[in-house]
Design a protein around this motif. Structure first.
Motif, PDB file in Angstrom:
ATOM      1  N   GLU A 130      51.876   4.804 -51.497  1.00 14.32           N
ATOM      2  CA  GLU A 130      50.644   4.806 -52.271  1.00 14.32           C
ATOM      3  C   GLU A 130      50.655   3.638 -53.246  1.00 14.32           C
ATOM      4  O   GLU A 130      51.634   3.401 -53.933  1.00 14.32           O
ATOM      5  CB  GLU A 130      50.510   6.118 -53.042  1.00 14.32           C
ATOM      6  CG  GLU A 130      50.338   7.344 -52.150  1.00 14.32           C
ATOM      7  CD  GLU A 130      50.146   8.600 -52.972  1.00 14.32           C
ATOM      8  OE1 GLU A 130      50.112   8.482 -54.215  1.00 14.32           O
ATOM      9  OE2 GLU A 130      50.024   9.675 -52.376  1.00 14.32           O
ATOM     10  N   GLU A 131      49.541   2.912 -53.296  1.00 14.24           N
ATOM     11  CA  GLU A 131      49.419   1.817 -54.244  1.00 14.24           C
ATOM     12  C   GLU A 131      49.244   2.408 -55.646  1.00 14.24           C
ATOM     13  O   GLU A 131      48.509   3.376 -55.833  1.00 14.24           O
ATOM     14  CB  GLU A 131      48.205   0.938 -53.892  1.00 14.24           C
ATOM     15  CG  GLU A 131      48.377   0.126 -52.621  1.00 14.24           C
ATOM     16  CD  GLU A 131      49.505  -0.885 -52.739  1.00 14.24           C
ATOM     17  OE1 GLU A 131      49.698  -1.421 -53.843  1.00 14.24           O
ATOM     18  OE2 GLU A 131      50.194  -1.115 -51.737  1.00 14.24           O
ATOM     19  N   PRO A 132      49.931   1.837 -56.651  1.00 12.72           N
ATOM     20  CA  PRO A 132      49.774   2.367 -58.005  1.00 12.72           C
ATOM     21  C   PRO A 132      48.354   2.174 -58.507  1.00 12.72           C
ATOM     22  O   PRO A 132      47.723   1.147 -58.251  1.00 12.72           O
ATOM     23  CB  PRO A 132      50.767   1.523 -58.828  1.00 12.72           C
ATOM     24  CG  PRO A 132      50.975   0.282 -58.016  1.00 12.72           C
ATOM     25  CD  PRO A 132      50.854   0.707 -56.585  1.00 12.72           C
ATOM     26  N   THR A 133      47.849   3.182 -59.188  1.00  8.96           N
ATOM     27  CA  THR A 133      46.495   3.090 -59.711  1.00  8.96           C
ATOM     28  C   THR A 133      46.499   2.302 -61.008  1.00  8.96           C
ATOM     29  O   THR A 133      47.447   2.374 -61.797  1.00  8.96           O
ATOM     30  CB  THR A 133      45.922   4.485 -59.967  1.00  8.96           C
ATOM     31  OG1 THR A 133      46.789   5.175 -60.879  1.00  8.96           O
ATOM     32  CG2 THR A 133      45.805   5.280 -58.669  1.00  8.96           C
ATOM     33  N   THR A 134      45.458   1.524 -61.233  1.00  8.07           N
ATOM     34  CA  THR A 134      45.339   0.742 -62.451  1.00  8.07           C
ATOM     35  C   THR A 134      44.868   1.646 -63.581  1.00  8.07           C
ATOM     36  O   THR A 134      43.848   2.323 -63.449  1.00  8.07           O
ATOM     37  CB  THR A 134      44.333  -0.409 -62.257  1.00  8.07           C
ATOM     38  OG1 THR A 134      44.777  -1.230 -61.176  1.00  8.07           O
ATOM     39  CG2 THR A 134      44.227  -1.239 -63.531  1.00  8.07           C
ATOM     40  N   PRO A 135      45.617   1.714 -64.687  1.00 10.57           N
ATOM     41  CA  PRO A 135      45.189   2.564 -65.799  1.00 10.57           C
ATOM     42  C   PRO A 135      43.814   2.136 -66.316  1.00 10.57           C
ATOM     43  O   PRO A 135      43.432   0.968 -66.241  1.00 10.57           O
ATOM     44  CB  PRO A 135      46.273   2.345 -66.860  1.00 10.57           C
ATOM     45  CG  PRO A 135      47.449   1.822 -66.109  1.00 10.57           C
ATOM     46  CD  PRO A 135      46.889   1.038 -64.963  1.00 10.57           C
ATOM     47  N   THR A 136      43.080   3.093 -66.828  1.00 14.36           N
ATOM     48  CA  THR A 136      41.739   2.822 -67.332  1.00 14.36           C
ATOM     49  C   THR A 136      41.804   2.422 -68.798  1.00 14.36           C
ATOM     50  O   THR A 136      42.350   3.157 -69.627  1.00 14.36           O
ATOM     51  CB  THR A 136      40.842   4.066 -67.189  1.00 14.36           C
ATOM     52  OG1 THR A 136      40.791   4.440 -65.812  1.00 14.36           O
ATOM     53  CG2 THR A 136      39.435   3.772 -67.689  1.00 14.36           C
ATOM     54  N   ARG A 137      41.274   1.272 -69.115  1.00 15.26           N
ATOM     55  CA  ARG A 137      41.246   0.815 -70.503  1.00 15.26           C
ATOM     56  C   ARG A 137      40.094   1.491 -71.237  1.00 15.26           C
ATOM     57  O   ARG A 137      38.974   1.558 -70.730  1.00 15.26           O
ATOM     58  CB  ARG A 137      41.085  -0.711 -70.546  1.00 15.26           C
ATOM     59  CG  ARG A 137      41.307  -1.297 -71.937  1.00 15.26           C
ATOM     60  CD  ARG A 137      41.312  -2.817 -71.887  1.00 15.26           C
ATOM     61  NE  ARG A 137      42.460  -3.310 -71.153  1.00 15.26           N
ATOM     62  CZ  ARG A 137      43.689  -3.386 -71.633  1.00 15.26           C
ATOM     63  NH1 ARG A 137      43.934  -2.970 -72.864  1.00 15.26           N
ATOM     64  NH2 ARG A 137      44.670  -3.852 -70.914  1.00 15.26           N
ATOM     65  N   LYS A 138      40.388   2.018 -72.418  1.00 17.03           N
ATOM     66  CA  LYS A 138      39.377   2.707 -73.215  1.00 17.03           C
ATOM     67  C   LYS A 138      39.024   1.873 -74.443  1.00 17.03           C
ATOM     68  O   LYS A 138      39.848   1.097 -74.934  1.00 17.03           O
ATOM     69  CB  LYS A 138      39.904   4.081 -73.647  1.00 17.03           C
ATOM     70  CG  LYS A 138      40.240   5.000 -72.486  1.00 17.03           C
ATOM     71  CD  LYS A 138      40.845   6.307 -72.995  1.00 17.03           C
ATOM     72  CE  LYS A 138      41.220   7.217 -71.830  1.00 17.03           C
ATOM     73  NZ  LYS A 138      41.862   8.481 -72.312  1.00 17.03           N
ATOM     74  N   PRO A 139      37.794   2.018 -74.959  1.00 15.82           N
ATOM     75  CA  PRO A 139      37.412   1.267 -76.165  1.00 15.82           C
ATOM     76  C   PRO A 139      38.312   1.628 -77.344  1.00 15.82           C
ATOM     77  O   PRO A 139      38.725   2.779 -77.496  1.00 15.82           O
ATOM     78  CB  PRO A 139      35.969   1.719 -76.421  1.00 15.82           C
ATOM     79  CG  PRO A 139      35.483   2.252 -75.111  1.00 15.82           C
ATOM     80  CD  PRO A 139      36.687   2.841 -74.438  1.00 15.82           C
TER      81      PRO A 139
END
Length: 280
Positions: free
Chosen positions: A80-89
């Protein structure tokens, strides 16, 4: 007498057995590598707080192992390709100004042009606020001279603060022109290195600005801002004190890391729009 069909089946069975042996051997080798790597990282972490600031100390790449394992086993489950973390404001942070680091490099430390007896101030104008720093030219003349030179060359403009630590060591690390918002940095510099300074009795209370390094005499362009009292061995040249904007750094720290770990990229995409050094 062995028929051709029996011979074909025998060869196929022997081929399958050889493939199985190779898969078992590859898996055993992979486990040994992972065990050694895990032990090595544990030693790095336990060796002392200083390793947390060493540039590139935690870089690793296991893509080659994954490809080899997949090639050696037709029945292996797809990785599984690692998921890119979601940047939050993050409060107080705006979008970085457009632009990219100029990537300039030099072969040798710049000649001394500052006055060690003079007063110098550095301004970090970032998308998350402005930080002003009183530089200690008397105790760290080579460090201050290097920052004055690099700032004049606009070396730091559009560079990112690539590392935040929030447990035990409380620093925001910046100054790597190769760092991105999501890809681990920590290995970039100006092309030259210079000696440590001002280490005798060095401490790192909140507001300290000090050099990051990968060992004695390996100072380049990376530095860290201490946003909370931190205990470190006196291995990192302290060369300035934050005089304004510490609250901005603390807000960046309060937002945590992009990865959710105590050591990672800042959740805030901290980028210097400009860095200047002025006398007086």
């Amino acid at each position: 007498m062995v028929s051709s069909e029996q011979r074909r089946r025998q060869l196929a069975r022997e081929k399958y057995e050889r493939q199985l042996e190779r898969r078992v051997a590859a898996e055993a080798a992979r486990r040994r590598r992972n065990t050694i790597l895990g032990a090595s990282l544990a030693v790095v972490v336990l060796a002392g707080g200083g390793t947390l600031i060493a540039t590139g100390a935690f870089s690793s790449d296991d893509k080659g192992d994954k490809k080899a394992s997949a090639a050696n086993s037709a029945q292996a489950a797809p990785t599984e390709e690692p998921t890119t973390p979601t940047r939050k404001p993050v409060e107080g942070c705006a979008a970085p100004a457009p632009g990219a680091p100029n990537g300039k490099q030099w072969q040798a430390e710049p000649p001394m042009t500052i006055d060690p007896s003079g007063s110098y101030a550095m301004t970090l104008d970032s998308n998350c606020g402005k930080v002003t720093i009183a530089l200690d030219a008397a105790k760290a003349p080579h460090t201050v001279n290097s920052f004055a030179f690099l700032a004049g060359e606009k070396f730091f403009d559009h560079t990112k603060c690539h590392r935040l630590t929030t447990d035990g060591i409380f620093v925001l690390q910046c100054g790597d022109p190769t760092a991105s918002a999501t890809v681990p940095g920590g290995t970039g510099g100006p092309g030259y290195k210079f000696a440590d300074e001002n280490l005798a009795g060095a401490t790192y209370p909140a507001g300290t600005v000090a050099m990051a390094n990968s060992g004695p005499g390996t100072n380049g362009s990376q530095f860290f801002l201490v946003y909370k009292d931190t205990k470190l061995p006196p291995n990192y040249t302290p060369f300035g004190k934050i005089t304004g904007g510490l609250d901005a750094v603390q807000k960046i720290a309060a937002a945590g890391t992009l990865e959710g770990s105590p050591d990672g990229h800042p959740m805030a995409d901290v980028t210097f729009n400009s860095v200047t050094v002025a006398k007086g």
